[in-house]
Design an enzyme around this catalytic site. Structure first.
Site, short mmCIF file in Angstrom:
data_model
loop_
_atom_site.label_atom_id
_atom_site.label_comp_id
_atom_site.label_asym_id
_atom_site.label_seq_id
_atom_site.Cartn_x
_atom_site.Cartn_y
_atom_site.Cartn_z
N HIS A 152 -63.75 -0.04 -20.04
CA HIS A 152 -63.76 -0.46 -21.44
C HIS A 152 -62.79 0.38 -22.27
O HIS A 152 -62.18 -0.12 -23.22
CB HIS A 152 -65.16 -0.29 -22.03
CG HIS A 152 -66.10 -1.39 -21.67
ND1 HIS A 152 -66.17 -2.58 -22.36
CD2 HIS A 152 -67.03 -1.48 -20.68
CE1 HIS A 152 -67.10 -3.35 -21.83
NE2 HIS A 152 -67.64 -2.70 -20.81
N ASP A 159 -67.71 -7.27 -22.38
CA ASP A 159 -69.08 -7.64 -21.99
C ASP A 159 -69.47 -8.82 -22.86
O ASP A 159 -69.42 -8.72 -24.11
CB ASP A 159 -70.05 -6.48 -22.24
CG ASP A 159 -69.78 -5.27 -21.36
OD1 ASP A 159 -69.19 -5.44 -20.28
OD2 ASP A 159 -70.19 -4.16 -21.75
N GLU A 226 -72.84 -6.23 -12.78
CA GLU A 226 -73.19 -6.72 -14.11
C GLU A 226 -72.63 -8.12 -14.33
O GLU A 226 -71.41 -8.31 -14.35
CB GLU A 226 -72.62 -5.77 -15.18
CG GLU A 226 -73.17 -4.35 -15.08
CD GLU A 226 -72.48 -3.35 -16.01
OE1 GLU A 226 -73.00 -2.23 -16.14
OE2 GLU A 226 -71.44 -3.71 -16.61
N HIS A 229 -69.88 -8.41 -17.34
CA HIS A 229 -68.75 -7.48 -17.43
C HIS A 229 -67.51 -8.02 -16.71
O HIS A 229 -67.57 -8.34 -15.52
CB HIS A 229 -69.20 -6.15 -16.80
CG HIS A 229 -68.16 -5.08 -16.73
ND1 HIS A 229 -68.29 -3.88 -17.41
CD2 HIS A 229 -67.00 -4.99 -16.05
CE1 HIS A 229 -67.24 -3.11 -17.13
NE2 HIS A 229 -66.44 -3.77 -16.31
#
Length: 252
Positions: A152, A159, A226, A229
């Site tokens: 990130h 996300d 995830e 993500h």
């Protein structure tokens, strides 16, 4: 720009968990340094006006239970190339009556440092019941749920989930954002063991694949742990971890 405000549930989570009220002031690394703000970054809302924003680290509804340093405003920032690719995703899904909803995008390094500080404080388990009930906090770093660096911070990771405009609800993904556990794995099949959570069903799996396939078609790579993500494959700053705070003041 549409911003999703914290609901009563979020407030209840903070109050019931006994929020410590730690100072939110930024670490030195997150203070404004003009040379650290590349011209290649944009506000997502300037490129995708109908993107919904539910920036969890600007409020208390997150796995730490309080607002995170470096998040001055509830806005989403990304590199221009990753945001252009995300716009293509949004344009495609809009034809299906869906809107993208973003939980997090660019994340300053001081926020990542704060996550690590929290992970090493084994006495602070305020949010365990909601975000990591099947794990002891001591395993969060060894199992890489929390790390010293994040994609990130390079500016090309996002996300997100999908919002259905007809029902005015998020699509059911069979698991919540930032839940640490098996149910968050995107390759989980319907009916498979999901740790402390119920197995996902066919509809939830289709919704995950709808998001995943749209992101893949437009140049994003998924993360194996995830469902929410994604990182741009051809990211412009693969080795740079930025420090500027999340704020729209850089783009005025």
């Amino acid at each position: 720009m549409k911003t999703i405000h914290a609901s009563c549930l979020l407030l209840a989570l903070c109050l019931l968990s006994g929020c410590t009220g730690r100072a939110i002031s930024c670490d030195e690394s997150c203070k404004l340094c003009e040379k650290d703000i590349p011209e290649h970054f944009v506000l997502v809302s300037d490129v995708i006006p109908d993107a919904m924003l539910d920036i969890r680290y600007h409020c208390a509804f997150n796995f730490i239970g309080e607002r995170i340093p470096g998040y001055e405003q509830p806005v989403a920032i990304m590199t221009r190339s990753s945001c252009d690719s995300l716009k293509a995703v949004a344009d495609e899904l809009r034809e299906k009556g869906l809107t993208i909803k973003i939980f997090d995008a660019y994340r300053p390094q001081c926020a990542v440092d704060f996550f690590m500080e929290w992970a090493l404080d084994t006495l602070d388990v305020r949010t365990r019941e909601y975000f990591y009930p099947e794990l002891d906090k001591t395993v969060l770093v060894p199992q890489q749920y929390v790390a010293r660096q994040s994609s990130h911070t390079r500016g090309s990771t996002v996300d997100l989930t999908l919002f259905d405009k007809s029902s005015q609800k998020d699509l059911d993904m069979g698991g919540t954002f930032d839940y640490f556990g098996l149910v968050s794995h995107p390759d989980l099949l319907p009916g498979e063991e999901a740790g402390a959570c119920s197995p996902i069903n066919e509809e939830q799996y289709r919704n995950r694949m709808l998001l995943r396939e749209a992101m893949l078609r437009h140049g994003f790579l998924p993360y194996e742990c995830e469902w929410w993500h994604f990182t741009l494959d051809d990211e412009p700053f693969p080795d740079t971890y930025f420090t500027f705070p999340v704020s729209e003041r850089f783009f005025e």
